[in-house]
Design an enzyme around this catalytic site. Structure first.
Site, mmCIF file in Angstrom:
data_model
loop_
_atom_site.group_PDB
_atom_site.id
_atom_site.type_symbol
_atom_site.label_atom_id
_atom_site.label_comp_id
_atom_site.label_asym_id
_atom_site.label_seq_id
_atom_site.Cartn_x
_atom_site.Cartn_y
_atom_site.Cartn_z
ATOM 1 C CB ALA A 118 -0.912 0.002 1.228
ATOM 2 N N GLY B 14 -0.285 -5.142 0.938
ATOM 3 C CA GLY B 14 -1.502 -5.066 0.142
ATOM 4 C C GLY B 14 -1.369 -5.740 -1.207
ATOM 5 C CD GLU C 37 -3.586 -7.428 3.111
ATOM 6 O OE1 GLU C 37 -4.312 -7.632 4.091
ATOM 7 O OE2 GLU C 37 -3.087 -6.311 2.855
ATOM 8 C CD GLU D 29 0.772 -5.975 5.924
ATOM 9 O OE1 GLU D 29 0.130 -5.851 4.867
ATOM 10 O OE2 GLU D 29 1.465 -6.980 6.182
#
Length: 255
Positions: free
Chosen positions: A66, A112, A115, A135
């Protein structure tokens, strides 16, 4: 429709969405998430599109994570909204698409990015791919479904190890644990992914749509009953009639 952060290419029965932010290793920001979501809506409505491939531009990165600059100053309320909106706008949408979405993971798939790949129905990776959920090194946890999808793919123990340690794993290790289906040289990745997509594209789109929903319920109490229900429903649909007729006539079906 024109897009700023993605490229959309249609090839016969398949379509390719390429995340195109090479200057940031294709990191996901809010605009990119929205553009992918809009493109998926467009392709879901396009009856000529049977399979969707999702990949990143260049050879270094699928999605490196992200865009941290976007949320570095968020508090709890805005952070929860970010995760909820991302899951509802894109990640859950991919998982529940009526058409298969295949991730062609070319390089880094971190945070992300991993994911996003996990939300897809199938994952092929390049030999240079590196996958991980870093993360906890930021004092966070995955927020786009990583804690939920990773255990289903690789088991709870390996998922815990990956999340707690934040280690990146190479593509071959990802294949060994079931995180990706196949690994190819970077120059062959998209070709091999297209080959799979084209194989899928000539099967019954209605049956595949039902199969996606049934597989998504495979770890719930509704799974078996849903399979029975869909199995019966398909007997009343044209695809079943064409498929069975083609089999009896010893020809390929025309779905």
């Amino acid at each position: 429709m024109s897009y700023e952060n993605i490229l959309l290419k249609k090839e016969d029965k398949l379509s390719i969405i390429t995340i195109n932010r090479p200057e940031s290793l294709n990191a996901l920001n809010a605009k990119t998430i929205q553009e992918i979501s809009t493109a998926l809506d467009e392709l879901n409505a396009d009856t000529s599109c049977r399979v969707i491939i999702l990949t990143g531009s260049g050879e270094k990165s699928f999605v490196a994570g992200a865009d941290i600059k976007e949320f570095s100053d968020f508090g709890q309320e805005r952070a929860e909204e970010l995760a909820r909106n991302g899951q509802n706008t894109l990640f859950n949408k991919i998982e529940n698409m009526s058409k298969p979405v295949i991730a062609a993971v070319n390089g880094f798939a971190l945070g992300g990015g991993l994911e996003l790949a996990m939300a897809c129905h199938i994952r092929y990776a390049s030999e240079n791919a590196r996958l991980g959920l870093p993360e906890v090194t930021l004092g966070l946890i995955p927020g786009y479904g990583g804690t939920q999808r990773l255990p289903k793919l690789v088991g709870k123990g390996i998922a815990n190890e990956m999340i707690f340690s934040a280690k990146m794993i190479p593509a071959q290790k990802a294949k060994e644990i079931g995180l990706v289906n196949e690994v190819y040289p970077i120059e062959e990745l998209l070709t091999k992914t297209k080959e799979l997509a084209n194989t899928i594209a000539y099967n019954s789109p209605m049956a595949i749509s039902k199969a996606i929903n049934a597989v998504n319920l495979s770890d719930t109490e509704k799974g078996f009953e849903t399979e029975i229900k869909y199995f019966g429903e398909l007997f009343e649909m044209e695809d079943k009639k064409e498929g069975v007729t083609a089999f009896l006539e010893k020809r390929k079906p025309n779905f």
